[in-house]
Write a protein that holds these residues in place. Structure first.
Motif: not given
Length: 257
Positions: A87-94, A160-172
């Motif tokens: 729900g949270v950790l499966k995320a990606t960033t550029d 510090r960077f921004t990531a987006v989860t597989q559900y589209g939620a933005v994570q700082g």
């Protein structure tokens, strides 16, 4: 016919004797300098290289794992993957290094797919919705050093960077260095915090402590995280007790040889 004077004959004889003696000395000298044909020069014995200890057997690696008793209540054997992992950790960033970090945390795989895991244990803290994963691995020392060096750069390159989860939620995401006990030959710790929302939109703060330690021919990796209070003491205890148990297993192995 004229006679040759006696003095000339004597001088000639003396010269011949001197030349013969010189030739003999030269032959003796040359013979002393030349090795006997077919003989090899005496070689100094090369120092014996130290023998690396054998890799841990699976039974030894299992014996080197930490247990729930090492961490104390309320830790217990795991009941499966935590919901925050997908729900949270499966995320990606550029950014490539930051994406590599997120992928490694999600897969519990700091050292890549080629790493040979000798033993692994998962433990749960149901009170704080936390999980701990402890691995004993067999790795090339150079590969471990490269991973530790990479981890040391992350508080600077991915502070510090921004990531987006597989559900589209933005994570700082924030990455800082974490202190570890002075055990093993080389070590590195990180604290990673993801602040945002879960799949259902509920605000979340996921905290992960990550540690990697090399001790001789052995490497351990620890990940401890959760949505509640994640004490750095948990990871420190796992590292401290795990490395001591690993040393005991190695000592017993040597005693049995």
């Amino acid at each position: 016919m004229p006679r040759t004077p006696a003095r000339v004959l004597a001088a000639s004889a003396l010269t011949a004797a001197v030349l013969a003696g010189a030739s003999a000395c030269t032959a003796l000298t040359n013979g002393a300098e030349q090795p006997v044909r077919g003989a090899s020069p005496t070689a100094k014995p090369s120092p014996t290289a130290p023998t690396a200890p054998p890799a841990l057997t699976e039974a030894q690696a299992q014996a080197a794992l930490v247990t729930a008793a090492d961490l104390g209540d309320p830790w217990a054997p795991t009941q499966g993957a935590a919901t925050w992992r997908d729900g949270v950790l499966k995320a990606t960033t550029d950014a490539s290094d930051c994406r590599r970090l997120l992928d490694a945390l999600y897969a519990d795989d700091l050292f890549g797919t080629d790493a040979q895991v000798r033993a692994v244990v998962g433990l749960d803290d149901a009170l704080d919705q936390a999980q701990l994963r402890y691995q004993v691995l067999t790795l090339d020392a150079g590969d471990v050093s490269r991973t530790l060096d990479w981890m040391r750069t992350l508080p600077r390159t991915c502070g510090r960077f921004t990531a987006v989860t597989q559900y589209g939620a933005v994570q700082g995401v924030q990455v800082t260095e974490a202190r570890l006990p002075e055990v093993g030959d080389a070590r590195q710790g990180l604290r990673v915090t993801l602040t945002g929302a879960a799949a259902d939109g509920e605000p979340t703060v996921l905290t992960l402590d990550v540690a990697a330690v090399r001790a001789g021919e052995d490497t351990v990796a620890v990940t401890a995280g959760g949505l509640g209070d994640v004490s750095p003491d948990v990871t420190a205890t796992a590292v401290q007790k795990g490395l001591q148990r690993l040393a005991d297993v190695r000592k017993q192995g040597r005693a049995q040889v």
